[in-house]
Write a protein that holds these residues in place. Structure first.
Motif, mmCIF file in Angstrom:
data_model
loop_
_atom_site.group_PDB
_atom_site.id
_atom_site.type_symbol
_atom_site.label_atom_id
_atom_site.label_comp_id
_atom_site.label_asym_id
_atom_site.label_seq_id
_atom_site.Cartn_x
_atom_site.Cartn_y
_atom_site.Cartn_z
ATOM 1 N N GLY A 126 17.158 -0.345 -37.661
ATOM 2 C CA GLY A 126 16.206 -1.342 -38.171
ATOM 3 C C GLY A 126 16.318 -1.476 -39.684
ATOM 4 N N GLN A 127 16.481 -0.304 -40.374
ATOM 5 C CA GLN A 127 16.628 -0.346 -41.836
ATOM 6 C C GLN A 127 17.938 -1.029 -42.222
ATOM 7 N N LYS A 128 18.997 -0.767 -41.438
ATOM 8 C CA LYS A 128 20.279 -1.435 -41.719
ATOM 9 C C LYS A 128 20.119 -2.949 -41.594
ATOM 10 N N GLN A 129 19.370 -3.359 -40.566
ATOM 11 C CA GLN A 129 19.180 -4.789 -40.364
ATOM 12 C C GLN A 129 18.412 -5.403 -41.547
ATOM 13 N N LYS A 130 17.458 -4.627 -42.084
ATOM 14 C CA LYS A 130 16.720 -5.123 -43.251
ATOM 15 C C LYS A 130 17.648 -5.259 -44.454
ATOM 16 N N ILE A 131 18.609 -4.346 -44.586
ATOM 17 C CA ILE A 131 19.569 -4.436 -45.707
ATOM 18 C C ILE A 131 20.449 -5.687 -45.536
ATOM 19 N N CYS A 132 20.877 -5.933 -44.308
ATOM 20 C CA CYS A 132 21.696 -7.146 -44.060
ATOM 21 C C CYS A 132 20.898 -8.393 -44.420
ATOM 22 N N LEU A 133 19.627 -8.388 -44.061
ATOM 23 C CA LEU A 133 18.763 -9.516 -44.403
ATOM 24 C C LEU A 133 18.644 -9.641 -45.927
ATOM 25 N N ALA A 134 18.465 -8.492 -46.615
ATOM 26 C CA ALA A 134 18.351 -8.521 -48.087
ATOM 27 C C ALA A 134 19.624 -9.086 -48.703
ATOM 28 N N CYS A 135 20.792 -8.754 -48.137
ATOM 29 C CA CYS A 135 22.064 -9.281 -48.668
ATOM 30 C C CYS A 135 22.022 -10.803 -48.678
ATOM 31 N N VAL A 136 21.559 -11.375 -47.579
ATOM 32 C CA VAL A 136 21.521 -12.832 -47.460
ATOM 33 C C VAL A 136 20.425 -13.415 -48.363
ATOM 34 N N LEU A 137 19.257 -12.768 -48.392
ATOM 35 C CA LEU A 137 18.171 -13.280 -49.238
ATOM 36 C C LEU A 137 18.599 -13.298 -50.706
ATOM 37 N N ALA A 138 19.328 -12.256 -51.128
ATOM 38 C CA ALA A 138 19.773 -12.178 -52.532
ATOM 39 C C ALA A 138 20.705 -13.342 -52.870
ATOM 40 N N GLN A 139 21.453 -13.791 -51.872
ATOM 41 C CA GLN A 139 22.410 -14.894 -52.108
ATOM 42 C C GLN A 139 21.717 -16.256 -52.139
ATOM 43 N N ASP A 140 20.486 -16.292 -51.612
ATOM 44 C CA ASP A 140 19.651 -17.492 -51.671
ATOM 45 C C ASP A 140 20.363 -18.743 -51.143
ATOM 46 N N PRO A 141 20.953 -18.670 -49.934
ATOM 47 C CA PRO A 141 21.678 -19.843 -49.431
ATOM 48 C C PRO A 141 20.723 -20.928 -48.924
ATOM 49 N N GLU A 142 21.239 -22.120 -48.796
ATOM 50 C CA GLU A 142 20.463 -23.267 -48.293
ATOM 51 C C GLU A 142 20.087 -23.091 -46.816
ATOM 52 N N TYR A 143 21.049 -22.571 -46.042
ATOM 53 C CA TYR A 143 20.863 -22.351 -44.601
ATOM 54 C C TYR A 143 20.892 -20.851 -44.346
ATOM 55 N N ILE A 144 19.891 -20.353 -43.617
ATOM 56 C CA ILE A 144 19.858 -18.916 -43.307
ATOM 57 C C ILE A 144 19.935 -18.771 -41.791
ATOM 58 N N VAL A 145 21.018 -18.166 -41.321
ATOM 59 C CA VAL A 145 21.239 -17.992 -39.882
ATOM 60 C C VAL A 145 21.021 -16.527 -39.555
ATOM 61 N N LEU A 146 20.127 -16.262 -38.595
ATOM 62 C CA LEU A 146 19.819 -14.872 -38.246
ATOM 63 C C LEU A 146 19.976 -14.693 -36.744
ATOM 64 N N ASP A 147 20.808 -13.725 -36.345
ATOM 65 C CA ASP A 147 21.066 -13.494 -34.926
ATOM 66 C C ASP A 147 20.267 -12.277 -34.456
ATOM 67 N N GLU A 148 19.188 -12.532 -33.780
ATOM 68 C CA GLU A 148 18.281 -11.494 -33.264
ATOM 69 C C GLU A 148 17.889 -10.472 -34.342
ATOM 70 N N PRO A 149 17.339 -10.970 -35.457
ATOM 71 C CA PRO A 149 17.014 -10.046 -36.552
ATOM 72 C C PRO A 149 15.868 -9.104 -36.217
ATOM 73 N N THR A 150 15.056 -9.440 -35.203
ATOM 74 C CA THR A 150 13.907 -8.567 -34.913
ATOM 75 C C THR A 150 14.214 -7.557 -33.802
ATOM 76 N N ALA A 151 15.452 -7.620 -33.270
ATOM 77 C CA ALA A 151 15.761 -6.780 -32.097
ATOM 78 C C ALA A 151 15.511 -5.298 -32.376
ATOM 79 N N MET A 152 15.731 -4.892 -33.604
ATOM 80 C CA MET A 152 15.560 -3.468 -33.907
ATOM 81 C C MET A 152 14.391 -3.205 -34.843
ATOM 82 N N LEU A 153 13.570 -4.222 -35.038
ATOM 83 C CA LEU A 153 12.443 -4.052 -35.959
ATOM 84 C C LEU A 153 11.166 -3.733 -35.190
#
Ligand code: ATP
Ligand code: MG
Length: 248
Positions: A146-173
């Motif tokens: 779950g913590q790893k998934q949060k880090i992956c999410l942080a990587c994308v949030l830091a990049q601030d892209p226009e489109y954010i695609v998340l594949d089952e981000p809550t599966a381990m949260l």
């Protein structure tokens, strides 16, 4: 065809001969929408997400037919690096994304690749957002899934892209972290970001998604405004999707 948004036009895809993982997919993800994608295991959701930044057909082998466009640019026509700036992906399996020695380096890596500025500020803000600020110096491999998934999410949030695609981000949260994630996505969506999220929990989707795509055996069985899609209970059941509980 309007330029902004992601357009998928008559796409079929198979990883191997004699199979078909996606068949006749046509959809438009409008800029600024919050699009939920759901369907049974193996229905093609993860494969579908790989169309959205050109990984299919640019890097993933298989038989690809049709066209996909990001802001009017055909994903066949430019390398994946071109789309990486505007389409950020959080993959289903966080281990695919984590290979640096510390969490900070993990975030830095993507930011350097995209030649972005204010790197330290972006990193601290993103880690703060996902509640992982104190793990900046940790080795990602020592974190829980779950913590790893949060880090992956942080990587994308830091990049601030226009489109954010998340594949089952809550599966381990856990429940609180899932709720927190949806609140973050809701805020980003209000600021104009387009969210595309693969999710089995239709209660979250009913509450937050503006649009829905339901996949069944590689085809879109239902799509449209979320309220309308979720009112089609028979078709949802046939697609193996849980009818969400009405929000109060
Ligand atoms: N790299 C691959 N090579 C060959 N077949 C694959 C590959 N990835 C997925 N598949 C096949 O494609 C089909 C769709 O898989 P996909 O991962 O897109 O489904 P999904 O809807 O995301 O499932 P889940 O809910 O389990 O994540 C499955 O039958 C799967 O076996
Ligand atoms: Mg999947």
């Amino acid at each position: 065809m309007s330029k902004k948004g992601i357009d998928i036009d008559s796409v079929s895809f198979s990883y191997r001969k004699g199979e078909q993982q996606l068949a006749g997919i046509t959809t438009k993800i409008s800029q600024g929408s919050f699009c939920g994608v759901t369907g049974k295991n193996g229905s093609g959701k993860s494969t579908f997400t790989l169309l959205l930044n050109g990984l299919i057909p640019q890097q993933i082998k298989g038989d690809f037919k049709g066209d996909a466009y990001v802001d009017g640019i055909n994903t066949r026509s430019k390398p994946v690096a071109h789309f990486a700036r505007s389409v950020g992906m959080v993959f289903q399996n966080p281990d695919f994304m984590l290979f640096n020695l510390t969490v900070k380096e993990e975030l830095e890596f993507g930011l350097h690749n995209l030649h972005l500025d204010k790197i330290n500020k972006r990193i601290s803000n993103a880690l703060e957002m996902v509640g992982m600020a104190k793990y900046e110096k940790s080795d990602p491999q020592t974190l829980s899934l779950g913590q790893k998934q949060k880090i992956c999410l942080a990587c994308v949030l830091a990049q601030d892209p226009e489109y954010i695609v998340l594949d089952e981000p809550t599966a381990m949260l856990d429940y609180t972290s899932s709720l927190h994630l949806y609140k973050i996505l809701h805020q980003l969506n209000k600021k104009g970001k387009t969210i595309i999220i693969v999710e089995h929990d239709t209660d979250f989707l009913l509450q937050y998604a503006s649009h829905m795509i339901i996949l069944a055996a590689g085809k879109i069985s239902l799509q449209g405004k979320a309220q309308a899609v979720f009112s089609k209970t028979l078709l949802l059941r046939q697609s193996g999707v849980k009818i969400p509980r009405p929000t109060v």
